[in-house]
Design an enzyme around this catalytic site. Structure first.
Site, PDB file in Angstrom:
ATOM      1  N   ASN A  12       0.859  -1.181   0.000  1.00 22.44           N
ATOM      2  CA  ASN A  12       0.000   0.000   0.000  1.00 22.44           C
ATOM      3  C   ASN A  12       0.900   1.237   0.000  1.00 22.44           C
ATOM      4  O   ASN A  12       1.471   1.584   1.028  1.00 22.44           O
ATOM      5  CB  ASN A  12      -0.890  -0.042   1.254  1.00 22.44           C
ATOM      6  CG  ASN A  12      -1.733   1.208   1.415  1.00 22.44           C
ATOM      7  OD1 ASN A  12      -1.819   2.027   0.509  1.00 22.44           O
ATOM      8  ND2 ASN A  12      -2.361   1.355   2.585  1.00 22.44           N
ATOM      9  N   LYS A  14       0.151   4.256  -0.312  1.00 28.37           N
ATOM     10  CA  LYS A  14      -0.501   5.455   0.235  1.00 28.37           C
ATOM     11  C   LYS A  14      -0.241   6.650  -0.696  1.00 28.37           C
ATOM     12  O   LYS A  14      -0.164   6.470  -1.915  1.00 28.37           O
ATOM     13  CB  LYS A  14      -0.032   5.700   1.667  1.00 28.37           C
ATOM     14  CG  LYS A  14      -0.222   4.442   2.541  1.00 28.37           C
ATOM     15  CD  LYS A  14      -0.047   4.658   3.995  1.00 28.37           C
ATOM     16  CE  LYS A  14      -0.261   3.334   4.717  1.00 28.37           C
ATOM     17  NZ  LYS A  14      -0.154   3.432   6.160  1.00 28.37           N
ATOM     18  N   HIS A 105      -9.511   0.933   5.273  1.00 34.39           N
ATOM     19  CA  HIS A 105      -8.233   1.284   5.898  1.00 34.39           C
ATOM     20  C   HIS A 105      -8.469   2.323   6.992  1.00 34.39           C
ATOM     21  O   HIS A 105      -9.291   3.222   6.835  1.00 34.39           O
ATOM     22  CB  HIS A 105      -7.259   1.823   4.840  1.00 34.39           C
ATOM     23  CG  HIS A 105      -5.863   1.895   5.365  1.00 34.39           C
ATOM     24  ND1 HIS A 105      -5.445   2.906   6.193  1.00 34.39           N
ATOM     25  CD2 HIS A 105      -4.802   1.059   5.225  1.00 34.39           C
ATOM     26  CE1 HIS A 105      -4.174   2.696   6.529  1.00 34.39           C
ATOM     27  NE2 HIS A 105      -3.771   1.573   5.950  1.00 34.39           N
ATOM     28  N   GLU A 107      -6.877   4.839   7.852  1.00 36.73           N
ATOM     29  CA  GLU A 107      -6.703   6.244   7.449  1.00 36.73           C
ATOM     30  C   GLU A 107      -7.961   6.765   6.755  1.00 36.73           C
ATOM     31  O   GLU A 107      -8.323   7.925   6.897  1.00 36.73           O
ATOM     32  CB  GLU A 107      -5.452   6.371   6.555  1.00 36.73           C
ATOM     33  CG  GLU A 107      -4.184   6.237   7.386  1.00 36.73           C
ATOM     34  CD  GLU A 107      -2.987   5.645   6.662  1.00 36.73           C
ATOM     35  OE1 GLU A 107      -2.930   5.693   5.422  1.00 36.73           O
ATOM     36  OE2 GLU A 107      -2.090   5.128   7.374  1.00 36.73           O
ATOM     37  N   GLU A 177      -5.285  -4.868  10.696  1.00 36.49           N
ATOM     38  CA  GLU A 177      -4.273  -3.839  10.884  1.00 36.49           C
ATOM     39  C   GLU A 177      -4.566  -3.054  12.161  1.00 36.49           C
ATOM     40  O   GLU A 177      -5.368  -2.095  12.135  1.00 36.49           O
ATOM     41  CB  GLU A 177      -4.276  -2.862   9.704  1.00 36.49           C
ATOM     42  CG  GLU A 177      -3.994  -3.501   8.370  1.00 36.49           C
ATOM     43  CD  GLU A 177      -3.460  -2.473   7.375  1.00 36.49           C
ATOM     44  OE1 GLU A 177      -2.369  -2.697   6.862  1.00 36.49           O
ATOM     45  OE2 GLU A 177      -4.129  -1.450   7.156  1.00 36.49           O
ATOM     46  N   SER A 223       3.452  -1.941  10.484  1.00 34.66           N
ATOM     47  CA  SER A 223       4.900  -2.000  10.749  1.00 34.66           C
ATOM     48  C   SER A 223       5.506  -3.368  10.440  1.00 34.66           C
ATOM     49  O   SER A 223       6.430  -3.812  11.126  1.00 34.66           O
ATOM     50  CB  SER A 223       5.202  -1.576  12.193  1.00 34.66           C
ATOM     51  OG  SER A 223       4.816  -0.235  12.388  1.00 34.66           O
TER      52      SER A 223
HETATM   53  P1  PGA Z   1       2.824   0.377   7.665  1.00 36.47           P
HETATM   54  O1  PGA Z   1       1.353   0.574   7.049  1.00 36.47           O
HETATM   55  O2  PGA Z   1       3.391  -0.905   7.109  1.00 36.47           O
HETATM   56  O3  PGA Z   1       3.590   1.596   7.211  1.00 36.47           O
HETATM   57  O4  PGA Z   1       2.671   0.318   9.154  1.00 36.47           O
HETATM   58  C1  PGA Z   1       0.490  -0.518   6.848  1.00 36.47           C
HETATM   59  C2  PGA Z   1      -0.801  -0.027   6.254  1.00 36.47           C
HETATM   60  O5  PGA Z   1      -1.268   1.055   6.633  1.00 36.47           O
HETATM   61  O6  PGA Z   1      -1.397  -0.701   5.390  1.00 36.47           O
END
Ligand code: PGA
Length: 260
Positions: A12, A14, A105, A107, A177, A223
Site C-alpha cells: 500500500n 498510500k 483502511h 486512514e 491492521e 509495521s
Molecule cells: P505500515 O502501514 O506498514 O507503514 O505500518 C500498513 C498499512 O497502513 O497498510
C-alpha cells in the site's frame, strides 16, 4: 486468479511516489519477481501493488507480463457514476485492468470519516463490479487497552461485510491492521496477530461455514518489515501482509515477499 487461501503480499503505497519514482519501483519489483525461481508457480505468493490512483493504469501495463502481480486501488466510490466530483468508480477501475480495491483502511476511517455504512456500500460496489476486495479492520490503542479489540474488529466485519452471501467471499481478503501498529514501528507480536486472525476466522465460520472460513486469506498489516515478516507469516492464520512504509523500497519489499 483463484484466491482460495492464497498467500498474498500487498504493498500500500498510500500518497507516495511521483510519476517516475512509481514507475521505477513497479519495474524493479516486476523484474525481481520474474527472475525469482525459488518456488513453483503455485507456491508463489500473489503480489499486489496499490499505487495512488494516477499511476494505476501505468502500473497495470508494467506488471501485466507476470501473473504473480496484480494491481489494487487504495479507494473507490460507493456510487456507480454521475455527479460525484472527484470520485472514481469500481467500473472505471475495472476498465483499466485494476483487479483489487482496498477499503476500510484506518486512514480512510479516521482521517476521511468513512463510516461502517459507507464502507459496506463501497464493498458492495467492488463486488458488484467483479473486483477483489481487501477489507481492513483493526482496533485503536485505547480499544485494545480497554480489552475491546475483539469486539471492535467483530463489529467492523459485521457492519462492513456480513451483508454478503457466501459466494462473495471468493473475492474477499481481510486485512487485520491494528491502528497502533500502522506506521509506528511497533508491530503486533506474532501471537497478537495470530489470536486476532483466528478470532476473525472463527466468526466467519459461525456466520457462513467452515469452508468459507478456511478458504479466507487474512493478511496482517502494521509495521511489517523485513526484520519481523518471517515470524509473523509463520503463524498458522496469517496468510500474508499488507505493507505500507516497507513497500516503498524495492529491496525491503522483495525481502518481505521472500519471507513467505
Ligand atoms: P505500515 O502501514 O506498514 O507503514 O505500518 C500498513 C498499512 O497502513 O497498510
Amino acid at each position: 486468479m483463484n484466491i482460495n487461501r492464497k498467500k498474498i503480499i500487498a504493498g500500500n503505497w498510500k500518497m507516495n511516489k511521483l510519476f517516475k519514482e512509481g514507475l521505477d519501483l513497479a519495474s524493479s519489483i516486476t523484474n525481481n519477481i520474474e527472475s525469482n525461481d525459488r518456488t513453483s508457480e503455485s507456491e508463489k505468493p500473489l503480489v499486489i501493488l496499490a499505487p495512488p490512483y494516477y499511476l494505476l493504469k501505468h502500473i497495470v501495463d508494467i506488471t501485466e507480463r507476470t501473473s504473480c502481480i496484480e494491481v489494487a486501488a487504495q479507494n473507490v466510490s460507493y456510487a456507480e457514476s454521475g455527479a460525484y466530483t472527484g470520485e472514481i468508480s469500481a467500473s472505471m477501475l475495472a476498465s483499466v485492468g485494476v483487479q483489487w480495491v482496498i477499503t476500510g483502511h484506518s486512514e480512510r476511517r479516521n482521517i476521511f470519516g468513512e463510516d461502517d455504512q459507507m464502507l459496506s456500500d463501497k464493498a458492495s460496489a467492488v463486488i458488484k463490479n467483479k473486483l477483489n476486495l481487501i477489507f481492513c479492520v483493526g482496533e485503536k490503542l485505547d480499544e485494545r487497552e480497554a480489552g475491546n479489540h475483539f469486539q471492535t474488529v467483530e463489529q467492523q466485519l459485521r457492519k462492513g461485510l456480513f451483508h454478503f452471501d457466501k459466494k462473495a467471499f471468493e473475492k474477499i481478503v481481510i486485512a487485520y491492521e491494528p491502528v497502533w501498529a500502522i506506521g509506528t514501528g511497533h508491530n503486533a507480536s506474532p501471537q497478537q496477530a495470530q489470536e486476532m486472525h483466528e478470532y476473525i476466522r472463527n466468526i466467519v465460520d459461525k456466520q457462513y461455514n467452515t469452508d468459507v472460513a478456511s478458504s479466507l486469506t487474512i493478511l496482517y498489516g502494521g509495521s511489517c518489515k523485513p526484520g519481523n515478516a518471517k515470524e509473523l507469516f509463520a503463524m498458522p492464520d496469517v496468510d500474508g501482509g499488507l505493507i505500507g512504509g516497507a513497500s516503498l523500497n524495492s529491496s525491503d519489499f522483495i525481502k518481505i515477499i521472500n519471507s513467505i
